[in-house]
Scaffold this motif. Structure first.
Motif, PDB file in Angstrom:
ATOM      1  N   LEU A  21       7.944 -15.805  20.219  1.00  0.00           N
ATOM      2  CA  LEU A  21       7.609 -16.926  19.238  1.00  0.00           C
ATOM      3  C   LEU A  21       6.233 -17.409  19.648  1.00  0.00           C
ATOM      4  CD1 LEU A  21      10.771 -19.047  18.762  1.00  0.00           C
ATOM      5  CD2 LEU A  21       9.859 -17.629  17.396  1.00  0.00           C
ATOM      6  N   GLY A  22       5.338 -17.861  18.462  1.00  0.00           N
ATOM      7  CA  GLY A  22       4.225 -18.319  18.856  1.00  0.00           C
ATOM      8  C   GLY A  22       4.178 -19.930  18.304  1.00  0.00           C
ATOM      9  N   PRO A  23       2.985 -20.509  18.413  1.00  0.00           N
ATOM     10  CA  PRO A  23       2.960 -21.803  17.493  1.00  0.00           C
ATOM     11  C   PRO A  23       3.427 -21.990  16.082  1.00  0.00           C
ATOM     12  CG  PRO A  23       0.953 -21.554  18.742  1.00  0.00           C
ATOM     13  CD  PRO A  23       1.539 -19.941  18.907  1.00  0.00           C
ATOM     14  N   ASP A  24       3.194 -21.037  15.461  1.00  0.00           N
ATOM     15  CA  ASP A  24       3.914 -20.975  13.991  1.00  0.00           C
ATOM     16  C   ASP A  24       5.241 -21.208  13.782  1.00  0.00           C
ATOM     17  OD1 ASP A  24       4.456 -18.257  14.580  1.00  0.00           O
ATOM     18  OD2 ASP A  24       3.594 -17.648  12.741  1.00  0.00           O
ATOM     19  N   ALA A  25       5.944 -21.166  14.979  1.00  0.00           N
ATOM     20  CA  ALA A  25       7.461 -21.380  15.007  1.00  0.00           C
ATOM     21  C   ALA A  25       7.867 -22.816  14.610  1.00  0.00           C
ATOM     22  CB  ALA A  25       8.049 -20.956  16.100  1.00  0.00           C
ATOM     23  N   ALA A  26       6.902 -23.719  14.743  1.00  0.00           N
ATOM     24  CA  ALA A  26       7.050 -25.295  14.621  1.00  0.00           C
ATOM     25  C   ALA A  26       6.011 -25.812  13.634  1.00  0.00           C
ATOM     26  CB  ALA A  26       6.901 -25.885  15.957  1.00  0.00           C
ATOM     27  N   ALA A  27       5.498 -24.767  12.801  1.00  0.00           N
ATOM     28  CA  ALA A  27       4.276 -25.132  11.963  1.00  0.00           C
ATOM     29  C   ALA A  27       5.006 -26.273  10.954  1.00  0.00           C
ATOM     30  CB  ALA A  27       3.840 -23.975  11.144  1.00  0.00           C
ATOM     31  N   ALA A  28       6.091 -26.048  10.499  1.00  0.00           N
ATOM     32  CA  ALA A  28       6.593 -27.137   9.330  1.00  0.00           C
ATOM     33  C   ALA A  28       7.380 -28.329  10.223  1.00  0.00           C
ATOM     34  CB  ALA A  28       7.731 -26.535   8.769  1.00  0.00           C
ATOM     35  N   GLY A  29       7.148 -28.450  11.630  1.00  0.00           N
ATOM     36  CA  GLY A  29       7.966 -29.658  12.387  1.00  0.00           C
ATOM     37  C   GLY A  29       9.166 -29.210  12.840  1.00  0.00           C
ATOM     38  N   VAL A  30       9.465 -29.551  14.065  1.00  0.00           N
ATOM     39  CA  VAL A  30      10.882 -29.024  14.587  1.00  0.00           C
ATOM     40  C   VAL A  30      12.014 -29.730  13.949  1.00  0.00           C
ATOM     41  CG1 VAL A  30      12.186 -29.139  16.575  1.00  0.00           C
ATOM     42  CG2 VAL A  30       9.741 -28.632  16.761  1.00  0.00           C
ATOM     43  N   MET A  31      13.033 -29.201  13.734  1.00  0.00           N
ATOM     44  CA  MET A  31      14.146 -29.524  13.146  1.00  0.00           C
ATOM     45  C   MET A  31      14.797 -30.789  13.472  1.00  0.00           C
ATOM     46  SD  MET A  31      17.120 -27.082  14.574  1.00  0.00           S
ATOM     47  CE  MET A  31      16.056 -25.482  14.534  1.00  0.00           C
TER      48      MET A  31
ATOM     49  N   GLY B 198       9.426 -21.769  10.627  1.00  0.00           N
ATOM     50  CA  GLY B 198       8.479 -22.927  10.983  1.00  0.00           C
ATOM     51  C   GLY B 198       9.258 -24.345  11.251  1.00  0.00           C
ATOM     52  N   ASN B 199      10.408 -24.208  11.620  1.00  0.00           N
ATOM     53  CA  ASN B 199      11.210 -25.516  12.048  1.00  0.00           C
ATOM     54  C   ASN B 199      11.625 -25.467  13.466  1.00  0.00           C
ATOM     55  OD1 ASN B 199      13.586 -23.953  11.956  1.00  0.00           O
ATOM     56  ND2 ASN B 199      14.657 -25.706  11.016  1.00  0.00           N
ATOM     57  N   GLN B 200      11.213 -24.729  14.272  1.00  0.00           N
ATOM     58  CA  GLN B 200      11.995 -24.554  15.513  1.00  0.00           C
ATOM     59  C   GLN B 200      10.740 -24.512  16.555  1.00  0.00           C
ATOM     60  OE1 GLN B 200      13.168 -20.257  16.387  1.00  0.00           O
ATOM     61  NE2 GLN B 200      12.745 -20.275  14.122  1.00  0.00           N
ATOM     62  N   ASP B 201      11.157 -25.111  17.626  1.00  0.00           N
ATOM     63  CA  ASP B 201      10.664 -25.359  19.045  1.00  0.00           C
ATOM     64  C   ASP B 201      10.056 -23.833  19.605  1.00  0.00           C
ATOM     65  OD1 ASP B 201       9.407 -25.528  21.757  1.00  0.00           O
ATOM     66  OD2 ASP B 201      10.620 -27.128  22.198  1.00  0.00           O
ATOM     67  N   PRO B 202       9.065 -23.455  19.854  1.00  0.00           N
ATOM     68  CA  PRO B 202       8.455 -21.993  20.375  1.00  0.00           C
ATOM     69  C   PRO B 202       9.318 -21.730  21.676  1.00  0.00           C
ATOM     70  CG  PRO B 202       6.445 -23.200  19.647  1.00  0.00           C
ATOM     71  CD  PRO B 202       7.771 -24.254  19.625  1.00  0.00           C
ATOM     72  N   HIS B 203       9.796 -22.557  22.316  1.00  0.00           N
ATOM     73  CA  HIS B 203      10.668 -22.538  23.719  1.00  0.00           C
ATOM     74  C   HIS B 203      12.236 -22.046  23.319  1.00  0.00           C
ATOM     75  CE1 HIS B 203       7.582 -25.001  25.433  1.00  0.00           C
ATOM     76  NE2 HIS B 203       7.612 -24.141  26.543  1.00  0.00           N
ATOM     77  N   THR B 204      12.677 -21.906  22.127  1.00  0.00           N
ATOM     78  CA  THR B 204      13.803 -21.689  21.531  1.00  0.00           C
ATOM     79  C   THR B 204      14.365 -20.337  22.092  1.00  0.00           C
ATOM     80  OG1 THR B 204      13.869 -22.909  19.568  1.00  0.00           O
ATOM     81  CG2 THR B 204      15.557 -21.110  19.777  1.00  0.00           C
ATOM     82  N   PRO B 205      15.511 -20.093  22.767  1.00  0.00           N
ATOM     83  CA  PRO B 205      15.701 -18.754  23.323  1.00  0.00           C
ATOM     84  C   PRO B 205      16.320 -17.828  22.385  1.00  0.00           C
ATOM     85  CG  PRO B 205      16.869 -20.633  24.533  1.00  0.00           C
ATOM     86  CD  PRO B 205      16.053 -21.242  23.335  1.00  0.00           C
ATOM     87  N   TRP B 206      15.702 -16.516  22.409  1.00  0.00           N
ATOM     88  CA  TRP B 206      16.142 -15.456  21.614  1.00  0.00           C
ATOM     89  C   TRP B 206      16.313 -14.343  22.562  1.00  0.00           C
ATOM     90  CZ3 TRP B 206      17.610 -16.400  16.674  1.00  0.00           C
ATOM     91  CH2 TRP B 206      17.128 -17.449  15.952  1.00  0.00           C
ATOM     92  N   PRO B 207      17.675 -14.347  23.181  1.00  0.00           N
ATOM     93  CA  PRO B 207      17.878 -13.129  23.907  1.00  0.00           C
ATOM     94  C   PRO B 207      18.007 -11.764  22.848  1.00  0.00           C
ATOM     95  CG  PRO B 207      19.677 -14.292  23.759  1.00  0.00           C
ATOM     96  CD  PRO B 207      18.707 -15.244  23.188  1.00  0.00           C
TER      97      PRO B 207
END
Length: 313
Positions: free
Chosen positions: A50-60, A70-79
């Protein structure tokens, strides 16, 4: 009378129940518990980075909600979804394994055909794959894949997969992945490979075209309009296919009372009878939207099955 619904447990994005690192075995345990409770399938989605655009629309607002563009923190785990599903395959015997949002253009199609085919073979044909292109330009940039070509890359993936899962040797003269006389062995469980689902926010041209040509299931993001469903029926008919042969995947709608509380399960499941009447047969439910106890997923699954039976009997 509609067929009894099949229930699918969403295992991604449950990080309010468990962390994305040391607690990954919990997801494997939940899958086994879902099978024991009578669930038909589990689903794991993916991002590679994930990059910065993961949160471009604001975190949920509520972290239990679904991850959307665009609604998630880029630190969100995706195994890695395929490795996690392989672990689940080893402790289950009947449960279908849905690899949702497989970002095909970020890999070579022969590599992905090999990985998917092996997982399908290990699981005895239980793999379902939902290939897609996704929305994150940052993700494509990080992996050096042209974002603007992602649709064309996916189309070529589908062509290569169909060949790779058929008789060897195979050749391909496409513009992005040409090769000659390669042998892909062993094959997937079925001669035509794993079951393929397609979906998205809208049933527009490319999604509809792929669904009609390759699809075994339609998994929309949200509720499709009557016009979308009619268009699907007409497109399938024009291709000599019956829309009744498609598995229709619906879902539950969690409504959170605030940003810190889970949703009401009964209200979320109440939409199932209407969707059954529309032809949907399989329904997704994400446990952390309704409970906060990581040790309560098995009982949650049993409660879902009891409530669904009561709603549809």
């Amino acid at each position: 009378m509609p067929s009894p619904p099949r229930m699918l447990l969403v295992l991604s994005e449950n990080w309010t129940l468990t962390g994305g690192r040391a607690d990954l075995p919990a997801a494997v345990r939940w899958a086994r518990e879902a099978e024991e409770a009578g669930f038909d399938a589990v689903m794991v989605s993916e991002h590679i980075v994930l990059g910065p655009d993961a949160a471009a629309a604001g975190v949920m607002g509520n972290p239990r909600d679904y991850a959307l563009p665009g609604n998630q923190d880029p630190h969100t785990p995706w195994p890695n979804s395929l490795l996690l599903l392989a672990a689940i395959a080893s402790v289950t015997s009947r449960l279908r394994l849905a690899a949702a949002a497989v970002l095909a253009p970020l890999r070579h199609p022969l590599l992905l055909a090999r990985e998917l085919g092996t997982l399908d073979l290990i699981s005895g044909g239980r793999l379902v794959v939902q290939p897609t292109v996704s929305w994150s330009k940052d993700e494509y940039d990080a992996l050096g894949v042209p974002f603007t070509r992602r649709g064309r890359l996916l189309d070529e993936h589908l062509e290569v997969w169909a060949k790779a899962w058929g008789p060897s040797p195979v050749s391909h003269d496409g513009p992005h992945y040409p090769f000659r006389d390669v042998y892909v062995e062993p094959k997937a469980h079925r001669p035509d490979g794993p079951r393929l689902w397609f979906g998205g926010q809208r049933l527009h041209g490319p999604v509809l075209r792929r669904l009609v040509r390759y699809g075994h299931g339609f998994h929309p993001l949200g509720r499709p309009t009557p016009e979308d469903l009619q268009g699907l029926k007409e497109a399938m008919s024009a291709a000599g296919r019956d829309v009744a042969d498609l598995e229709m995947i619906g879902g539950t709608q969690a409504v959170f009372p605030d940003d810190s509380s889970p949703a009401d399960l009964g209200a979320a499941l109440s939409v199932i009878p209407e969707q059954l009447e529309q032809g949907f047969t399989t329904f997704c439910v994400k446990p952390n939207q309704f409970i906060d106890d990581p040790d309560g997923v098995g009982e949650f699954c049993r409660e879902v099955m009891r409530r669904v039976e009561a709603l549809t009997s």
